[in-house]
Design a protein around this motif. Structure first.
Motif, short mmCIF file in Angstrom:
data_model
loop_
_atom_site.label_atom_id
_atom_site.label_comp_id
_atom_site.label_asym_id
_atom_site.label_seq_id
_atom_site.Cartn_x
_atom_site.Cartn_y
_atom_site.Cartn_z
N VAL A 177 0.84 -1.20 0.00
CA VAL A 177 0.00 0.00 0.00
C VAL A 177 0.87 1.25 0.00
O VAL A 177 0.58 2.24 -0.71
CB VAL A 177 -0.94 0.00 1.22
N THR A 178 1.93 1.24 0.78
CA THR A 178 2.84 2.39 0.82
C THR A 178 3.46 2.65 -0.55
O THR A 178 3.48 3.80 -1.02
CB THR A 178 3.95 2.15 1.85
N ALA A 179 3.96 1.61 -1.19
CA ALA A 179 4.56 1.78 -2.51
C ALA A 179 3.55 2.27 -3.54
O ALA A 179 3.87 3.08 -4.41
CB ALA A 179 5.18 0.45 -2.96
N ALA A 180 2.30 1.81 -3.42
CA ALA A 180 1.27 2.23 -4.38
C ALA A 180 0.96 3.71 -4.27
O ALA A 180 0.52 4.34 -5.26
CB ALA A 180 0.01 1.41 -4.15
N LEU A 181 1.18 4.30 -3.10
CA LEU A 181 0.88 5.71 -2.91
C LEU A 181 1.96 6.64 -3.47
O LEU A 181 1.73 7.84 -3.62
CB LEU A 181 0.67 6.01 -1.43
N ILE A 182 3.14 6.10 -3.78
CA ILE A 182 4.23 6.94 -4.29
C ILE A 182 3.86 7.62 -5.61
O ILE A 182 3.95 8.86 -5.72
CB ILE A 182 5.53 6.12 -4.42
N PRO A 183 3.43 6.90 -6.66
CA PRO A 183 3.06 7.59 -7.90
C PRO A 183 1.82 8.48 -7.74
O PRO A 183 1.71 9.51 -8.42
CB PRO A 183 2.79 6.45 -8.88
N ILE A 184 0.90 8.11 -6.86
CA ILE A 184 -0.30 8.93 -6.64
C ILE A 184 0.11 10.28 -6.04
O ILE A 184 -0.35 11.34 -6.47
CB ILE A 184 -1.30 8.21 -5.73
N LEU A 185 0.99 10.24 -5.04
CA LEU A 185 1.46 11.49 -4.44
C LEU A 185 2.20 12.34 -5.47
O LEU A 185 2.02 13.55 -5.54
CB LEU A 185 2.37 11.18 -3.24
N TRP A 186 3.02 11.69 -6.29
CA TRP A 186 3.81 12.40 -7.31
C TRP A 186 2.89 13.16 -8.27
O TRP A 186 3.18 14.31 -8.65
CB TRP A 186 4.68 11.40 -8.07
N LEU A 187 1.77 12.55 -8.64
CA LEU A 187 0.88 13.15 -9.63
C LEU A 187 -0.10 14.16 -9.03
O LEU A 187 -0.45 15.15 -9.68
CB LEU A 187 0.08 12.04 -10.34
N VAL A 188 -0.56 13.92 -7.81
CA VAL A 188 -1.67 14.71 -7.26
C VAL A 188 -1.18 15.93 -6.48
O VAL A 188 -1.80 17.00 -6.54
CB VAL A 188 -2.55 13.82 -6.35
#
Length: 440
Positions: A177-188
């Motif tokens: 779950v932590t790794a999945a949030l990395i690209p989301i944070l980068w984009l949002v």
């Protein structure tokens, strides 16, 4: 521009993501507690060694808050959060594949560094991305994310992860779950305009404003480069601030000794105490503890608004200590354990809220950030020492001495109560505003 205009969809998306990151922190901090029965059973370790494992991320959080909190001011909130997510994902994944105590302690310490830095950065992003009108609501929702993450994580651990994948699955799930949030944070999430403005970066400010659908600005205000922020040594040498600072710091530290005893050892205790329960069932008590904590924190805010901080907080500290001792009397059913941890969580977490309110009112504006940071840093010592002390007591007295150990651990809140009532009250700018209607 951000303060005075209504919040758009992108801004609310940033706030929602900060809530999710705070919820992730809540899950990650307690992951070792969910996994504790499985770890001790598989590795055959005593509670003293388990206490070292349970305290490792708390020690790391102290380092992370200090080191990465400064990094966020120097290199940006977004970059810091990305680094923290990488550290957390790596630490969680490695913990799920550890085979002995020493590497597990190292991996949990690494995870704690990431969590500590994340807490400092996400709090800043929430405030700096919100309008003045919506900031209180945004921060309130953000703060609620931490216990909610622990609640949801507890349900996931007890109903699914521990059942299907064992204790290692708890850490692997957190890592994924932590790794999945990395690209989301980068984009949002854009870097905050407040950070760009602090660096005099007009292009960066306008880039963030465009991302939020705001019109650009032509100039930035002239920065005040004078260093007016006091150092900790300045506060401790001030005869008016020194007693407030030391009483808050050590009072909070003693209460966290009691507070983290339940959060870190309750699952292991319920798993071991006759008749004993499987790890997935024992983990449910931590969910109930966080439900109680969430309710206690929320309801105590209304109480403080009407009755002030001093006596309500003192009462919560007293009842919390009694609750921890009562927890140590043991239970015959899982339902009774769940009720005991929920009640204990309610009062001990309400007292934490009282301390946070005292931090805000206990220091004048010019010293509030430095004073609060020092107090929280000392508090980490109590948090990190709690599992170590409890583990050492169980080893010295025996695992069957639950009541004795619980009474000793409850004394942390009793000492905290005494120190809290010693806080001075003064009128004027330097005020410990612990009475109704007073403010710093």
């Amino acid at each position: 521009m951000i303060n005075d205009t209504p919040m758009g969809t992108r801004q609310w998306a940033v706030v929602v993501l900060m809530v999710l990151l705070n919820a992730l922190d809540g899950f990650d901090v307690l992951a070792s507690a969910f996994a504790a029965p499985g770890i001790s059973a598989e590795w055959g370790i005593e509670r003293a060694a388990l206490g070292v494992v349970l305290s490792a991320e708390l020690v790391g959080m102290g380092f992370g808050s200090v080191i990465l909190g400064g990094v966020a001011d120097k290199f940006g909130r977004k970059n810091t959060m990305l680094v923290c997510l990488v550290l957390m994902a790596a630490g969680m994944w490695a913990a799920g594949h550890a085979n002995s105590v020493t590497p597990m302690v190292a991996y949990r310490f690494l995870t704690g560094i990431g969590i500590g830095g994340m807490l400092a950065a996400t709090n800043a992003v929430t405030a700096e991305s919100s309008s003045t009108a919506s900031r209180r609501a945004a921060i309130a929702v953000y703060v609620a994310g931490y216990p909610l993450g622990a609640i949801i994580g507890g349900i996931a651990a007890s109903e699914w992860l521990l059942v299907e994948y064992g204790w290692r699955g708890v850490f692997d799930f957190g890592a994924i779950v932590t790794a999945a949030l990395i690209p989301i944070l980068w984009l949002v999430v854009p870097e905050t305009a407040a950070y760009h403005a602090s660096k005099g970066n007009l292009d960066g400010v306008n880039k963030t404003l465009r991302a939020f659908g705001k019109p650009p600005v032509d100039t930035l205000p002239v920065l005040d480069t004078s260093d007016s922020k006091p150092k900790v040594t300045d506060i401790l040498s001030n005869p008016k601030l020194r007693p407030v600072t030391l009483l808050l710091a050590f009072g909070y530290a003693f209460h966290t000794i009691t507070f983290y005893y339940i959060l870190k050892f309750a699952v292991q205790i319920v798993s071991d105490y006759p008749p004993g329960y499987p790890p997935q069932d024992a983990a449910t008590v931590l969910t109930y503890a966080n439900v109680g904590g969430f309710l206690g924190s929320a309801l105590f805010g209304f109480i403080m608004a009407r009755l002030g901080i001093r006596w309500p907080t003192a009462f919560m500290l007293l009842i919390g200590a009694i609750g921890v001792a009562w927890f140590g009397m043991g239970r015959d059913t899982l339902g009774a354990w769940q009720v005991a941890t929920m009640v204990t969580g309610f009062f001990t977490n309400a007292a934490i809220s009282g301390y946070y309110a005292a931090f805000a009112r206990g220091f004048p504006a010019y010293a509030r950030g430095t004073g609060t940071g020092f107090v929280l840093g000392i508090g980490r010592l109590g948090a990190a020492g709690s599992p170590l002390l409890a583990g050492a007591l169980f080893t010295a007295l025996g695992n069957d001495e639950l009541l004795t150990v619980s009474i000793i651990m409850a004394m942390g809140s009793v000492v905290s109560l005494v120190l809290f009532l010693m806080l001075p009250e003064r009128d004027g700018d330097e005020v410990v505003g612990l009475a109704p209607g007073k403010s710093a």
